[in-house]
Design an enzyme around this catalytic site. Structure first.
Site, PDB file in Angstrom:
ATOM      1  N   TRP A 185     -71.873  51.394 -98.144  1.00 15.63           N
ATOM      2  CA  TRP A 185     -70.990  51.816 -97.048  1.00 15.63           C
ATOM      3  C   TRP A 185     -71.792  52.689 -96.078  1.00 15.63           C
ATOM      4  O   TRP A 185     -72.478  53.621 -96.497  1.00 15.63           O
ATOM      5  CB  TRP A 185     -69.783  52.619 -97.550  1.00 15.63           C
ATOM      6  CG  TRP A 185     -69.019  53.181 -96.393  1.00 15.63           C
ATOM      7  CD1 TRP A 185     -68.221  52.493 -95.536  1.00 15.63           C
ATOM      8  CD2 TRP A 185     -69.069  54.535 -95.897  1.00 15.63           C
ATOM      9  NE1 TRP A 185     -67.755  53.335 -94.549  1.00 15.63           N
ATOM     10  CE2 TRP A 185     -68.260  54.593 -94.749  1.00 15.63           C
ATOM     11  CE3 TRP A 185     -69.727  55.689 -96.317  1.00 15.63           C
ATOM     12  CZ2 TRP A 185     -68.080  55.766 -94.005  1.00 15.63           C
ATOM     13  CZ3 TRP A 185     -69.552  56.864 -95.578  1.00 15.63           C
ATOM     14  CH2 TRP A 185     -68.732  56.885 -94.434  1.00 15.63           C
ATOM     15  N   GLU A 226     -68.754  47.605 -97.991  1.00 19.21           N
ATOM     16  CA  GLU A 226     -67.448  48.225 -97.730  1.00 19.21           C
ATOM     17  C   GLU A 226     -67.223  48.424 -96.236  1.00 19.21           C
ATOM     18  O   GLU A 226     -67.971  49.128 -95.567  1.00 19.21           O
ATOM     19  CB  GLU A 226     -67.372  49.570 -98.459  1.00 19.21           C
ATOM     20  CG  GLU A 226     -66.053  50.306 -98.240  1.00 19.21           C
ATOM     21  CD  GLU A 226     -66.016  51.679 -98.924  1.00 19.21           C
ATOM     22  OE1 GLU A 226     -67.036  52.097 -99.512  1.00 19.21           O
ATOM     23  OE2 GLU A 226     -64.960  52.338 -98.851  1.00 19.21           O
ATOM     24  N   LYS A 228     -64.802  49.467 -92.779  1.00 21.05           N
ATOM     25  CA  LYS A 228     -63.931  50.574 -92.377  1.00 21.05           C
ATOM     26  C   LYS A 228     -63.346  50.273 -91.004  1.00 21.05           C
ATOM     27  O   LYS A 228     -63.895  49.475 -90.241  1.00 21.05           O
ATOM     28  CB  LYS A 228     -64.749  51.858 -92.352  1.00 21.05           C
ATOM     29  CG  LYS A 228     -63.908  53.106 -92.314  1.00 21.05           C
ATOM     30  CD  LYS A 228     -64.686  54.305 -92.811  1.00 21.05           C
ATOM     31  CE  LYS A 228     -63.904  55.567 -92.589  1.00 21.05           C
ATOM     32  NZ  LYS A 228     -64.479  56.711 -93.268  1.00 21.05           N
ATOM     33  N   ASP A 260     -61.437  49.118 -99.387  1.00 25.84           N
ATOM     34  CA  ASP A 260     -60.936  50.474 -99.634  1.00 25.84           C
ATOM     35  C   ASP A 260     -59.513  50.531 -99.076  1.00 25.84           C
ATOM     36  O   ASP A 260     -59.279  50.184 -97.899  1.00 25.84           O
ATOM     37  CB  ASP A 260     -61.856  51.491 -98.936  1.00 25.84           C
ATOM     38  CG  ASP A 260     -61.434  52.933 -99.183  1.00 25.84           C
ATOM     39  OD1 ASP A 260     -60.253  53.252 -98.988  1.00 25.84           O
ATOM     40  OD2 ASP A 260     -62.308  53.750 -99.535  1.00 25.84           O
ATOM     41  N   HIS A 263     -58.868  51.885 -95.552  1.00 25.22           N
ATOM     42  CA  HIS A 263     -59.699  51.442 -94.432  1.00 25.22           C
ATOM     43  C   HIS A 263     -59.079  50.351 -93.585  1.00 25.22           C
ATOM     44  O   HIS A 263     -59.782  49.542 -92.994  1.00 25.22           O
ATOM     45  CB  HIS A 263     -61.066  51.001 -94.952  1.00 25.22           C
ATOM     46  CG  HIS A 263     -61.884  52.150 -95.457  1.00 25.22           C
ATOM     47  ND1 HIS A 263     -63.206  52.036 -95.791  1.00 25.22           N
ATOM     48  CD2 HIS A 263     -61.564  53.450 -95.658  1.00 25.22           C
ATOM     49  CE1 HIS A 263     -63.667  53.207 -96.197  1.00 25.22           C
ATOM     50  NE2 HIS A 263     -62.692  54.077 -96.132  1.00 25.22           N
ATOM     51  N   HIS A 287     -61.828  50.111-103.702  1.00 23.93           N
ATOM     52  CA  HIS A 287     -61.749  51.564-103.697  1.00 23.93           C
ATOM     53  C   HIS A 287     -60.274  51.903-103.587  1.00 23.93           C
ATOM     54  O   HIS A 287     -59.696  51.831-102.504  1.00 23.93           O
ATOM     55  CB  HIS A 287     -62.519  52.165-102.507  1.00 23.93           C
ATOM     56  CG  HIS A 287     -63.966  52.316-102.772  1.00 23.93           C
ATOM     57  ND1 HIS A 287     -64.834  52.953-101.916  1.00 23.93           N
ATOM     58  CD2 HIS A 287     -64.708  51.934-103.844  1.00 23.93           C
ATOM     59  CE1 HIS A 287     -66.051  52.943-102.437  1.00 23.93           C
ATOM     60  NE2 HIS A 287     -66.002  52.323-103.600  1.00 23.93           N
ATOM     61  N   ASP A 295     -56.878  57.215 -93.144  1.00 27.41           N
ATOM     62  CA  ASP A 295     -57.824  57.181 -94.266  1.00 27.41           C
ATOM     63  C   ASP A 295     -58.012  58.591 -94.824  1.00 27.41           C
ATOM     64  O   ASP A 295     -59.078  59.178 -94.724  1.00 27.41           O
ATOM     65  CB  ASP A 295     -59.152  56.618 -93.727  1.00 27.41           C
ATOM     66  CG  ASP A 295     -60.226  56.525 -94.799  1.00 27.41           C
ATOM     67  OD1 ASP A 295     -59.873  56.316 -95.963  1.00 27.41           O
ATOM     68  OD2 ASP A 295     -61.408  56.668 -94.460  1.00 27.41           O
ATOM     69  N   ASP A 297     -57.818  59.833 -97.892  1.00 27.94           N
ATOM     70  CA  ASP A 297     -58.426  60.021 -99.206  1.00 27.94           C
ATOM     71  C   ASP A 297     -57.633  60.965-100.100  1.00 27.94           C
ATOM     72  O   ASP A 297     -58.212  61.804-100.788  1.00 27.94           O
ATOM     73  CB  ASP A 297     -59.889  60.469 -99.068  1.00 27.94           C
ATOM     74  CG  ASP A 297     -60.769  59.360 -98.536  1.00 27.94           C
ATOM     75  OD1 ASP A 297     -60.964  58.371 -99.260  1.00 27.94           O
ATOM     76  OD2 ASP A 297     -61.248  59.459 -97.374  1.00 27.94           O
ATOM     77  N   ASP A 327     -61.474  56.084-105.119  1.00 34.41           N
ATOM     78  CA  ASP A 327     -62.200  56.796-104.058  1.00 34.41           C
ATOM     79  C   ASP A 327     -61.242  57.738-103.332  1.00 34.41           C
ATOM     80  O   ASP A 327     -60.410  57.288-102.555  1.00 34.41           O
ATOM     81  CB  ASP A 327     -62.815  55.794-103.069  1.00 34.41           C
ATOM     82  CG  ASP A 327     -63.591  56.496-101.964  1.00 34.41           C
ATOM     83  OD1 ASP A 327     -63.870  57.709-102.105  1.00 34.41           O
ATOM     84  OD2 ASP A 327     -63.922  55.839-100.958  1.00 34.41           O
TER      85      ASP A 327
HETATM   86  C1  RNT Z   1     -65.853  56.337 -96.692  1.00 30.55           C
HETATM   87  C2  RNT Z   1     -65.855  55.322 -97.778  1.00 30.55           C
HETATM   88  C3  RNT Z   1     -66.827  55.568 -98.882  1.00 30.55           C
HETATM   89  C4  RNT Z   1     -66.888  57.008 -99.306  1.00 30.55           C
HETATM   90  C5  RNT Z   1     -67.772  57.273-100.481  1.00 30.55           C
HETATM   91  C6  RNT Z   1     -68.033  58.724-100.687  1.00 30.55           C
HETATM   92  O1  RNT Z   1     -64.851  56.141 -95.796  1.00 30.55           O
HETATM   93  O2  RNT Z   1     -64.573  55.179 -98.301  1.00 30.55           O
HETATM   94  O3  RNT Z   1     -66.555  54.744 -99.943  1.00 30.55           O
HETATM   95  O4  RNT Z   1     -65.619  57.513 -99.576  1.00 30.55           O
HETATM   96  O5  RNT Z   1     -68.917  56.537-100.368  1.00 30.55           O
HETATM   97 ZN    ZN Z   2     -64.388  53.971-100.076  1.00 30.55          ZN
END
Ligand code: RNT
Ligand code: ZN
Length: 408
Positions: A185, A226, A228, A260, A263, A287, A295, A297, A327
């Site tokens: 990523w 990955e 985004k 993810d 994302h 993820h 996003d 998290d 994640d």
């Molecule tokens: C970032 C991505 C990625 C990170 C990690 C820390 O938007 O989701 O996967 O969260 O690599």
């Molecule tokens: Zn991620």
């Protein structure tokens, strides 16, 4: 509160049997599905390379909960505490900044398997697998793009990092006898209106071609990419978008896609995408995160979307091809609890999916009995999944509902 796990399980088993669900079979299956627990919730994505280096790359942790590990020993002690709360087969999803540099400065383009031997030892001791991630952020050379940079020296620095990470993944796979997924990523993008969106993408594709040029046995390492949608500072343009990686993978066949949950557009869900990958026999890395409006998290919970993701995997027998990882990073709550909570919730959602009368549901759908499908789906929500979960925790020798006592 003390509960009779066995008695409750027998009652639950009877109730599920009424619906044609075999709880013993669900328990036998749920424990072996690998869940890859990200290593970076414990310390706010700081790592061991240079814990004074600020987190950059369009991602951020918020909050100031006490107890963040102050050194590597504390880090490992906390990770172990979290792992002791997580039932089922676990992998640890590592980042390159969690290296053992033995007190020396080791640049990202110099890392070798030797720097990750501590993790192999830890994994063997804990009985977990390992996944890996190159770290293309939190570094002075990452401020203006990495693999898509127009600056050749910068690009080559990161290409070398990417190549070395795959070799570390291969090393993990060989040492542990379990495939490592090395996930790429990059944060590259633009804050404001971008007038040439093609050139960086062409450069990025070439960079990946170089990184993936060496064939590595997929028994040991599989590469994922990955995408985004946007990040802090890359609100207008992200080079590695979903469409970019879908096209990259389908023309190169040298990697798999990582999705993810945070994302995509706020109403666009990963659970709706999985069946298309499954249709074409494609592998996917996940993820599993919890986006709150964006996003963000947040810690993964048993929410509708996480349940839906696990249903897609379980109901389509896709546990061999859809690889589950977590994640998230939230510094506002206890980090050990956060790490364990997300992992437990993913596993609970897997169990919930295994406890659904899917054969019956699918048969009714095939016959066009939409009324039966909807009413049965709804009725099942009240079955005592919690009693089956408690039994699972007891079998796995991890705390059940009382795991949260220290936090009350
Ligand atoms: C970032 C991505 C990625 C990170 C990690 C820390 O938007 O989701 O996967 O969260 O690599
Ligand atoms: Zn991620």
């Amino acid at each position: 509160m003390s509960i009779d796990v066995e008695k409750n399980y027998q009652l639950a088993k009877e109730m599920y049997a009424e619906f044609g669900v075999d709880t013993d079979a669900a328990l036998a299956k749920v424990k072996d599905i690998p869940v890859s627990l990200h290593c970076w919730q414990i310390d706010d994505v700081l790592g061991f390379e240079n814990p004074n280096q600020a987190l950059t790359g369009g991602i951020a942790t918020f909050g100031n909960a006490p107890g963040r590990p102050r050194n590597r020993d504390e880090y490992f002690a906390q990770l172990k505490e979290a792992l002791a709360l997580v039932p089922g087969h676990t992998k640890i999803n590592l980042h390159a900044i969690y290296l053992d540099n033995k007190g020396q400065k080791v640049e990202r383009n110099e890392i070798t398997p030797e720097h990750f031997k501590i993790w192999v030892d830890f994994a063997k001791e804990q009985g977990v697998g390992l996944d890996f991630n190159p770290t293309y952020f939190s570094h002075p050379k990452a401020e203006n793009g990495t693999l898509s940079s127009r600056d050749k020296a910068i690009r080559h620095f990161w290409i070398e990092h990417g190549k070395r990470c795959r070799k570390i993944g291969e090393y993990f796979g060989k040492e542990l006898g379990e495939t490592c997924i090395t996930n790429q990523w990059i944060p590259d993008g633009n804050k404001d209106i971008t007038v040439d969106k093609v050139t960086p993408r062409k450069i990025l594709a070439e960079s990946y071609d170089e990184i993936f040029a060496e064939k590595i046995d997929p028994k040991y390492n599989i590469d994922s990419v990955e995408s985004k949608l946007f990040g802090l500072g890359s609100e207008s343009y992200v080079v590695g978008s979903h469409e970019f990686y879908m096209e990259y993978e389908s023309t190169r066949h040298n990697c798999i896609i990582c999705l993810d949950c945070g994302h995509f557009h706020p109403t666009e869900v990963v659970s709706a995408k999985l069946s298309s990958f499954i249709t074409f026999g494609k592998q996917v890395m996940l993820h599993v995160s919890r986006p709150v409006r964006w996003d963000s998290d947040h810690v993964t919970l048993q929410d509708d979307e996480t349940n839906a993701v696990m249903q897609e995997i379980i109901w389509n027998n896709a546990t061999d091809t859809i690889h589950i990882g977590t994640d998230y990073f939230d510094a506002s709550i206890n980090r050990i609890a956060a790490t364990a909570l997300g992992a437990r919730c993913v596993r609970k959602c897997l169990l919930n999916a295994l406890l659904a009368p899917i054969t019956k549901l699918q048969a009714m759908e095939a016959e066009g009995n939409n009324t039966g499908r909807l009413t049965l789906l709804e009725e099942c929500k009240n079955l005592p999944a919690g009693a089956v979960w408690e039994k699972f925790c007891a079998e796995e020798k991890v705390p059940g509902h009382d795991w949260l006592k220290p936090y009350l």
